[in-house]
Every structure is written in structure tokens, then in C-alpha cells.
Design an enzyme around this catalytic site. Structure first.
Site, PDB file in Angstrom:
ATOM      1  N   TRP A 361       6.627   6.124  -4.986  1.00 24.82           N
ATOM      2  CA  TRP A 361       6.112   7.498  -4.940  1.00 24.82           C
ATOM      3  C   TRP A 361       6.738   8.300  -3.811  1.00 24.82           C
ATOM      4  O   TRP A 361       6.305   9.416  -3.527  1.00 24.82           O
ATOM      5  CB  TRP A 361       4.593   7.477  -4.806  1.00 24.82           C
ATOM      6  CG  TRP A 361       4.065   6.999  -3.469  1.00 24.82           C
ATOM      7  CD1 TRP A 361       4.558   5.991  -2.706  1.00 24.82           C
ATOM      8  CD2 TRP A 361       2.935   7.510  -2.757  1.00 24.82           C
ATOM      9  NE1 TRP A 361       3.822   5.843  -1.557  1.00 24.82           N
ATOM     10  CE2 TRP A 361       2.807   6.759  -1.567  1.00 24.82           C
ATOM     11  CE3 TRP A 361       2.015   8.528  -2.998  1.00 24.82           C
ATOM     12  CZ2 TRP A 361       1.796   6.996  -0.623  1.00 24.82           C
ATOM     13  CZ3 TRP A 361       1.011   8.748  -2.059  1.00 24.82           C
ATOM     14  CH2 TRP A 361       0.904   7.995  -0.903  1.00 24.82           C
ATOM     15  N   GLU A 500      -3.471   0.401   0.392  1.00 24.00           N
ATOM     16  CA  GLU A 500      -2.830  -0.871   0.021  1.00 24.00           C
ATOM     17  C   GLU A 500      -3.473  -2.116   0.620  1.00 24.00           C
ATOM     18  O   GLU A 500      -3.353  -3.200   0.050  1.00 24.00           O
ATOM     19  CB  GLU A 500      -1.326  -0.872   0.341  1.00 24.00           C
ATOM     20  CG  GLU A 500      -0.521   0.061  -0.525  1.00 24.00           C
ATOM     21  CD  GLU A 500       0.966  -0.140  -0.371  1.00 24.00           C
ATOM     22  OE1 GLU A 500       1.647  -0.349  -1.386  1.00 24.00           O
ATOM     23  OE2 GLU A 500       1.460  -0.091   0.778  1.00 24.00           O
TER      24      GLU A 500
END
Length: 812
Positions: A361, A500
Site C-alpha cells: 500500500w 500489524e
């Protein structure tokens, strides 16, 4: 780091040969042109613990299977291509020249970012006392995407003797540039053919084992002295069918310089209109262009690029130099040549093998740079995603969703390339990897599409690619939510946010989180913008796309309902919960871990090595909740929250920043970009400046301790430029106008640059007390451009210089 000479704002220089620093220098001194990149490695060595001379071609991947922890896993790698730069020599019967085995008398390596040239000057002495000067210059041509070339000048200082030169095209290379991947299979090439052409030409053709992509290299070697070509006869040195070497000799006289020029052309079977790349490679090499001619064309191409993108910063030399360094590598990774290449923006550039060269991304941080200067590059990167819409639809369907869901890691085909197991280098153990649950990569793609449309108003782009891509993702966003009658709200589950570290709740066996705030906010933003995208389409286009994507009135009504009833968890203090259950997690002993480990960027690895899990703690790798504030304006956030029936005011930005900054380890360089921008929004100039320096230092100083040698970080480089545009110069767009709300750091006196807005160039100079603006006229358009400066709207006539006084926001 080894000592750098920093006299010019256009160069990065090293004054000593430092074997321990070679990996970092190789990444930082990579040369590329969008089509391929070659690391800044020394010529004289093959891959070793010190050197790693990698070459990478945009979009060239190959899959290999490996048995790991009792299961067979398949990884798609960004393939290290045959090494075209190898060249060394020896004097008489002495040893071959290697920088690490001789006595170096002086050393200077320099990357000239303005010219796109890597040069090196080495004086050394052999064991027999013979002194030699070696001067080299290398380019990866920005003029011809298939061409790489260098000159290698040998000057004997105190001797005359026979010199033997050896060079080669080496296809024995492996993918071994990332230590934690070395347990995996790494031989991606099978030989096809090799040989010689003309007198001093050599070629090598290889094919990847699984993707069946043929790569051909053809090179020509020539020798000059006193600007006159000397006849040489090369003999071949081969290793099977994977390596072809050439060797020749000449008598060198003391004080005379001998210029070896090697030009290499690289083609692949992926190239537009080419199925057999060996023929165009050889034909190009036969052109016999001198290095100086190639250099002139290359420098002219760079001159034209810098004319459009250069940003002049007065007052802080480190910022100026590093800013150009970041722009340089952004342009080397994705250039105007990319319009003919099917490739995305690799997270680590064309500079190494980290993350296997996959597309994540990161473009969400870098796209503003391309939009403002080369929208053609932006469109090429977006088209990479558009071409993979069928695979994204298939992926969504496989997971039970509608529309298009893009993979967290994308490579050649658009399928999910995220590994299913991950090696923890602290424990040495393999464990499950759930990062493919990061659905927000699709949100980033939609964001890029919207911002490109907002900045360019390119109707053809919207009609051909943009609308279909955006609305397909919007359809996925809708299917990601589920309505619960109990609280009359829509919810999301089974996702992972940008953080994450958190994969699931501590008590859950199933991976995935419920109501990640960033996910839910971006879903609402996308569905709100989808209405504007649909409205922007002509009637015929609108119905065509709605029919193609099966967007019924019932589905569009659902989109509207989600924008009014999505769940966002906010406590009584105004803190937005990162996900459902976050507030019940344990607090981490930050000071205790800092005291024990020093560097705690990767707290996930530390905790897992101790038998713990980050799932149990309030610890984030990078900005998660705050990411929404980074991408969306406060006005957008207010509209979203109020539309959902929640309270929102600017104080929530401050409260959430103060809360989460204490609970973030910044295990990603991107985290510092986000915190820098939000500090600036909050009117914390000193804190923002500290963050900004950390952003600038990320790669050039390798602040994460060993990650940059594996490849530079495209996101943080793009983010540093976005921060200057949006954060310090206050540049944004609102409906039909340019908005400028500058607030320069104390250390920066002036920023001068130009950018494209709706296909016209705007020159902007920002100082502490004045804005100077000049707007390009376009034939047939006579209307001025609306520009909002510090909340006051101006209509500036075209082709005139306008100066507006502004008051500094700094307290005296």
C-alpha cells in the site's frame, strides 16, 4: 556510518572504503530508470558477505516451492537478474584487483543525483608497490530504458606492465540478498543460450523456472587511450551455459590512462511487442555508442525530469539534499518508461529483495509526488491494479465477499502472495503469518484513484479505469460489513489494521479483529465518495458501469445506510478504540523493555521470543487509528462521525495522538510520517520537526538497523515529500480550488517548487511571510484559478506573478 562529504546538495559521497557499510551503500547508490535497477555494488566482486550486486527488472517475478516446518510453501520472488557490471583486472602476474585485498591509498565514491551518475575514484598499491588510479562512472540510462553502461579508467602511476582485464555476464546469481529468506529455495534461472557476436560482443539468455520469462543481455566491451580506440581481441571464459566471460590484455605505460567502456542492453519477453529478446539486445549493443554519448542523452533526460520535480529548500542543507535523494529514488523506481510496463510500485524499490519486491500500500504515501509532476506515472501504477481487477474479484469471491478485494502482497498475477509462515529472526522459529487479513490495501487503492481524480480531473481516466476500480472496491467495502439488529449498527470482522502487531484477541483462536476503527472509517469514506464518483459519470457511462458491476438500487441504498450506521467505538474520553476489545488489553512496560533491549521497534518479535504475544498488549507497530487522520481531513472526519451520529471535534485529534503515540513502537518507517503530519496539524512545530528529521534519516542513516541494505523504503520517501507539500506548505485541493495554508518549520526559510493542477503548471514559493504564485495559461482557457490562502479565497489571473503576504503561525 562512514564519513560522508556533503558539500553539494546534489551528491551523496563516501570518503573511505568500509566493507561493513557496503550493503547500505549499494542500496542507497542504486541506479535505475523504472524499467530496471542495478545496486551500487563494486564492479570487481560477485555476491559475498560484503557485496551484493543485484539487478532487478520491474514486474519480473518467479515462484519457487520450499519445505518449511513440515509443509511446502510457495513464494513469488522479485528475481535477481544476471550481473552485467562485473569487471576486474590484474597487473602482470599479481592478484586480481579487489578493493578489500589491496592497500587503498585514497577512496571516493559519489552519487550525483542531478546527473544520475555513480562514480568512484580509488588509488591503491599492490604487494609489489605498484600504484594505480581507477576511476569509474556508471549509468542506468533514463533515456533508453534497456541500456546500462559504465566506463572503467585505469591509470598506472609508477609502472609500465601488462594488464589483463576480465568481465562477464553472470547468470549464476541467486536470490540471497535477505538473510531471513536464505532458508528458502533461491535459484530462479535456467540457461537458454550464450555466445559472442562481432569481435568483442557477448550475450546471455536465461529463462525463469516457473514464470517462463526470458531475459537477454548483450554487451560490448571497448578500450580507448588518448581518446583513440585500441584494438583488442577478447577470449571467451564460460561456466556451463550460465556465465559468459571475456578477457583481453594490453600493455599499459606509466602515466597513461586506459578507458574501458562496457555497454549492456537488457530486454525481456515481457516487453511490449517482443517475444524473443535476444535479437533486440544484440542489435542495440551493435550500435557502438561511446559512453560519453550515452551519458549526454541520459543527463539530458534527467535534466528534463528535475526541471519539473525539483523542490528548492532554503535554510537546511540536510533537508534539501535528502529531499532530492528521495525524489531521485522515486523517479528511478517509477519513471515515464512505466507507461509501457505492467508493474506496480514495489515497497522497497528496484533496490533489493526485501518483501520479495511485492506491491503493498506504499503508493498511498508516494502518489502525491507523481500526481503533482507526472500524472502519467500515477496512471501507470493505477492501471497495474486495474489490470488485476479480475483476480481481485476472484479473491473477494473466494473469501465470501462481493466486488474486488486486492491482496496485501501483489506480484505478477494479482493473487495473494503473502507468505503463510514467517521467520522470527530473534527466536529463529517459523510461525503463522496472518497479515493477508489487511483488507485496507484495497482502501489505499481507492484513495489513490480518488486523489488522482481530484488533482487532475482527468475524465478519460475516470471513465476508462478509475470509476470501475473505485466502485468495485466500494462494493467490496459494503460486503465487508454486517448489520447487527442488536445495536442497529454495521460491523466488520476478521480484519487486521495497519498496526500489524495485533492479529486477534488474546482469547480467540481465529485470526482477525472486529471493528478496526481505521477499517470502518475508510469504508464509510469510500462509500460516501462512491456517490460522487457515480455522479461524475455521464449518464451512459454511469449505467454501463452499474450494469457491469451489478450495482443495483438495493445495493446503493445499502451503501447509503452503512454511511449512517457504521460502528466506531469511542470511549467517554474521546479515545477511538483501535478495535473492539482493545481497551481490555494489558499495558506494556515500555521503559522496562527499552532498558533491556534498547531497540524495541519490533516488539512483536521480542514478545514472541519471550513466549508472549503482542495480541495481549496495547502495543502497535505503527499508526492505526491515527492513519485515518493522516489520509482524511478534519472536515472529512467530522462529516463521517456526524453522519454516523457520533460526536467529533478537533480535540479528539489531540487526545488520540497523545494516547496512541505512547503505545506505538514505530516498527515501520511509515509510522513516523503519520506522527509527523499529525504533530503539525496539532500545532506542535518542534515535535513535528523532530519527527520529520527521523523520516529523512530513515534510509540514508538506516535507522532501523539493517533493513535499508535489503532495499530502500518507498513509502517513507514518498511520505517525506507529501509532508512537505501537505504539512509544511499546506497544499491541498477542495472542490474547484487550490488550498494553501503554509506553516514552515523554523529551520526552513523558503520552499520553491511547481506542480500540476488540472493539466496546468503552478509555480509556488512559500516563505515565512509571503506566498508567490504563478499559474500557467492554457490556450483557449482565460479564467483565473481560485486559490484559497489561509481561509481567504483569491481568483488569480493566469500568466502573472502574484504575491500575497501571510502571517507566520509561529509564536515569537
Amino acid at each position: 556510518m562512514a564519513k560522508k562529504k556533503t558539500s553539494s546538495p546534489w551528491t551523496i559521497g563516501y570518503e573511505r572504503f568500509e566493507p561493513a557499510e557496503e550493503g547500505l551503500r549499494e542500496a542507497l547508490c542504486t541506479l535505475g530508470n523504472g524499467y530496471f535497477g542495478t545496486r551500487g555494488a563494486a564492479y570487481e566482486l560477485v555476491a559475498s558477505k560484503i557485496h551484493y550486486p543485484g539487478t532487478y527488472i520491474a514486474g519480473l517475478y518467479n515462484r519457487l516451492a520450499t519445505n518449511v516446518a513440515g509443509r511446502t510453501i510457495v513464494n513469488e520472488d522479485f528475481v535477481n537478474c544476471p550481473n552485467w557490471i562485473f569487471l576486474t583486472f590484474k597487473i602482470g602476474d599479481e592478484d586480481w584487483f579487489y578493493p578489500s585485498t589491496v592497500r587503498i591509498l585514497s577512496y571516493r565514491q559519489q552519487l550525483d543525483m542531478h546527473k544520475g551518475v555513480l562514480s568512484r575514484r580509488v588509488r591503491f598499491q599492490t604487494k609489489k608497490g605498484k600504484k594505480t588510479l581507477v576511476e569509474t562512472r556508471r549509468i542506468v540510462s533514463m533515456d533508453d530504458p534497456h541500456c546500462g553502461a559504465f566506463e572503467y579508467i585505469i591509470t598506472p602511476e609508477n609502472y609500465s606492465d601488462l594488464i589483463t582485464v576480465r568481465t562477464m555476464l553472470d547468470g549464476t546469481v541467486l536470490n540471497a540478498g535477505v538473510e531471513r529468506y536464505r532458508q528458502l529455495n533461491s535459484k530462479h534461472w535456467k540457461p537458454l543460450s550464450l555466445g559472442r557476436f562481432d569481435k568483442n560482443g557477448a550475450y546471455l539468455s536465461m529463462r525463469t523456472t516457473q514464470s517462463k520469462i526470458e531475459v537477454a543481455q548483450a554487451s560490448m566491451i571497448r578500450l580507448f587511450s588518448a581518446n583513440r580506440e585500441k584494438r583488442i581481441t577478447t577470449k571467451s571464459l564460460m561456466k556451463g551455459k550460465e556465465r559468459i566471460g571475456q578477457e583481453f590484455r594490453f600493455v599499459a605505460r606509466a602515466g597513461h590512462s586506459y578507458n574501458i567502456e562496457k555497454t549492456t542492453y537488457i530486454y525481456t519477453s515481457r516487453d511490449e511487442g517482443i517475444s524473443k529478446p535476444i535479437a533486440p539486445a544484440i542489435e542495440s549493443a551493435k550500435g557502438l555508442q561511446r559512453f560519453g554519448c550515452l551519458l549526454d542523452k541520459h543527463q539530458q533526460a534527467w535534466e528534463e525530469l528535475w526541471d519539473k520535480v525539483d523542490i528548492k529548500i532554503d535554510g537546511h542543507n540536510f533537508t534539501q539534499r535528502t529531499f532530492r535523494f528521495h525524489m531521485f529514488h522515486l523517479l528511478q523506481t517509477a519513471s515515464l518508461h512505466n507507461s509501457k510496463i505492467d508493474a506496480g510500485l514495489p515497497a522497497r524499490g528496484l533496490h533489493g529483495e526485501a518483501y520479495r519486491g511485492h506491491i503493498f500500500w506504499d503508493s498511498v504515501y508516494a502518489m502525491a509526488f507523481y500526481d503533482f509532476h507526472f500524472p502519467k506515472i500515477s496512471r501507470a501504477l493505477i492501471k497495474y491494479r486495474h489490470r488485476r481487477l479480475p483476480k481481485a474479484r476472484e479473491y473477494a469471491k473466494d473469501k465470501g465477499y462481493s466486488g474486488a478485494m486486492f491482496p496485501w502482497q501483489s506480484g505478477s498475477s494479482g493473487r495473494e502472495e503473502t507468505q503463510i509462515v514467517h521467520l522470527n529472526p530473534m527466536s529463529g522459529k517459523w510461525g503463522p503469518d496472518h497479515s493477508s487479513n489487511q483488507r485496507h490495501v484495497s482502501f489505499a487503492i481507492a484513495y489513490n484513484v480518488w486523489k488522482h481524480w481530484e488533482r487532475t480531473r482527468d475524465h478519460n481516466f475516470l471513465y476508462r479505469n478509475g470509476a470501475e476500480l473505485f466502485l468495485s472496491i466500494a462494493h467490496f467495502c459494503s460486503s465487508l460489513t454486517k448489520y447487527e439488529p442488536k445495536d442497529k449498527r454495521y460491523h466488520t470482522k476478521g480484519v487486521m489494521g495497519p498496526d500489524e502487531f495485533h492479529e486477534k484477541l488474546p482469547s480467540s483462536r481465529k485470526a482477525g479483529l472486529k471493528d478496526n476503527a481505521y477499517t470502518n472509517i475508510m469504508v464509510v469514506w469510500i462509500l460516501r465518495k462512491a456517490k460522487e464518483v457515480i455522479s461524475a459519470l455521464p449518464d451512459g457511462q454511469r449505467e454501463r458501469i452499474k450494469n457491469k458491476l451489478k450495482l443495483t438500487d438495493k445495493e446503493l441504498t445499502r451503501w447509503e445506510d452503512i454511511t449512517e450506521k457504521m460502528k466506531i467505538i469511542v470511549d467517554s474520553r474521546g479515545i477511538i478504540a483501535q478495535f473492539d476489545g482493545y481497551f481490555s488489553l494489558q499495558e506494556l512496560d515500555w521503559e522496562g523493555y527499552r532498558s533491556e533491549y534498547g531497540n524495541i521497534h519490533r516488539m512483536d518479535r521480542i514478545l514472541k521470543a519471550e513466549g508472549e504475544s503482542p495480541d495481549a498488549y496495547k502495543v502497535s507497530k505503527q499508526a492505526d487509528v491515527l492513519m485515518a487522520f493522516y489520509l482524511l481531513s478534519l472536515s472529512d472526519m467530522k462529516d463521517i462521525f456526524h453522519g454516523l451520529g457520533y460526536h467529533f471535534d478537533k480535540s479528539m485529534l489531540r487526545k488520540n495522538y497523545n494516547y496512541y503515540v505512547q503505545r506505538t513502537s514505530h516498527g515501520s518507517t511509515l509510522s513516523k510520517v503519520v506522527h509527523c503530519y499529525i504533530s503539525q496539524l496539532l500545532g506542535k512545530p518542534q515535535e513535528a520537526w523532530r519527527w520529520y528529521l527521523e523520516v529523512l534519516k530513515s534510509d540514508i542513516h538506516d535507522t532501523q538497523g539493517g533493513t535499508t541494505p535489503e532495499g530502500i523504503h518507498m513509502g517513507v520517501m514518498g511520505g517525506s515529500i507529501d509532508m512537505m507539500f501537505r504539512g509544511f506548505c499546506g497544499l491541498s485541493f477542495r472542490e474547484d480550488r487550490v488550498v494553501i495554508n503554509p506553516d514552515l518549520p523554523k529551520k526552513i526559510q523558503k520552499v520553491k517548487f511547481k506542480f500540476l493542477y488540472k493539466d496546468r503548471w503552478v509555480w509556488l514559493t512559500v516563505t515565512k511571510n509571503q506566498i508567490t504564485i504563478f499559474i500557467q495559461g492554457i490556450r483557449g482557457l482565460t479564467l483565473g484559478l481560485p486559490v484559497e490562502i489561509n481561509d481567504k479565497l483569491h481568483y488569480f489571473p493566469l500568466e502573472k506573478v502574484h504575491k500575497i503576504s501571510v502571517k507566520s503561525k509561529r509564536k515569537k
